[in-house]
Design an enzyme around this catalytic site. Structure first.
Site, short mmCIF file in Angstrom:
data_model
loop_
_atom_site.label_atom_id
_atom_site.label_comp_id
_atom_site.label_asym_id
_atom_site.label_seq_id
_atom_site.Cartn_x
_atom_site.Cartn_y
_atom_site.Cartn_z
N CYS A 4 -2.30 -0.37 7.55
CA CYS A 4 -1.63 0.90 7.40
C CYS A 4 -1.51 1.81 8.64
O CYS A 4 -0.71 2.33 8.98
CB CYS A 4 -1.77 1.62 6.28
N HIS B 245 0.70 -1.24 -0.08
CA HIS B 245 -0.04 0.02 -0.14
C HIS B 245 0.97 1.17 -0.01
O HIS B 245 2.04 1.18 0.39
CB HIS B 245 -0.73 -0.03 1.33
N CYS C 140 -6.13 1.73 5.83
CA CYS C 140 -6.58 0.75 6.45
C CYS C 140 -6.19 0.22 7.52
O CYS C 140 -4.92 0.74 8.14
CB CYS C 140 -6.36 -0.42 5.34
N GLU D 10 0.71 3.82 1.73
CA GLU D 10 1.44 4.30 3.12
C GLU D 10 2.78 3.49 3.49
O GLU D 10 3.67 3.79 4.14
CB GLU D 10 0.36 4.17 4.29
#
Length: 142
Positions: free
Chosen positions: A79, A46, A76, A48
């Site tokens: 993260c 992801h 999420c 992040e």
């Protein structure tokens, strides 16, 4: 946030969900990234997480004390946990994520008693632009 939106646009061009992240400390950009889960065949890639990894490498530390993270979509739970573990000082995000969010929606990681570090959280930053990019991406897939 403009740079995070650029990263999100680049992710969309690669066929990734358009999420971008930028980490800044003391006015200096430590890292920027967009989603790369499909490209890297890595469900943890992801924006992040990639930005945190790169920023930690740049800072030569596992902690990003005093750093700001700008991300186009509410992180999420995975993260959010990484943000906490990295000790990011401030989180700025654009669009809310009612389906998979982990900050204000869903798991609310920072509200959990086992969360060791809670960043300052600022939501709705460039929300319309971020939400529009996500809607357009998924409309094109349907």
């Amino acid at each position: 946030m403009d740079l995070a939106l650029e990263e999100a646009r680049s992710a969309a061009e690669r066929g990734e969900v358009p999420v971008g992240a930028v980490i800044v400390r003391g006015g200096v950009i430590l890292a920027r990234a967009g989603n790369r889960t499909r490209e890297l065949n890595d469900p943890t890639a992801h924006a992040e997480v990639l930005a945190i990894r790169a920023a930690c490498a740049e800072a030569e530390s596992e902690r990003l004390i005093g750093a700001d993270l700008y991300v186009t979509l509410e992180p999420c739970p995975m993260c959010a946990a990484a943000i906490s573990a990295a000790r990011v000082a401030r989180l700025y995000y654009g669009a809310a994520d009612p389906k998979s969010g982990g900050v204000a929606q869903g798991a609310r990681v920072f509200a959990h008693p086992q969360c060791h570090h809670v960043p300052e959280v600022y939501d709705g930053i460039c929300e319309e632009a971020a939400a529009y990019m996500l809607r357009s991406f998924f409309d094109g897939r349907r």
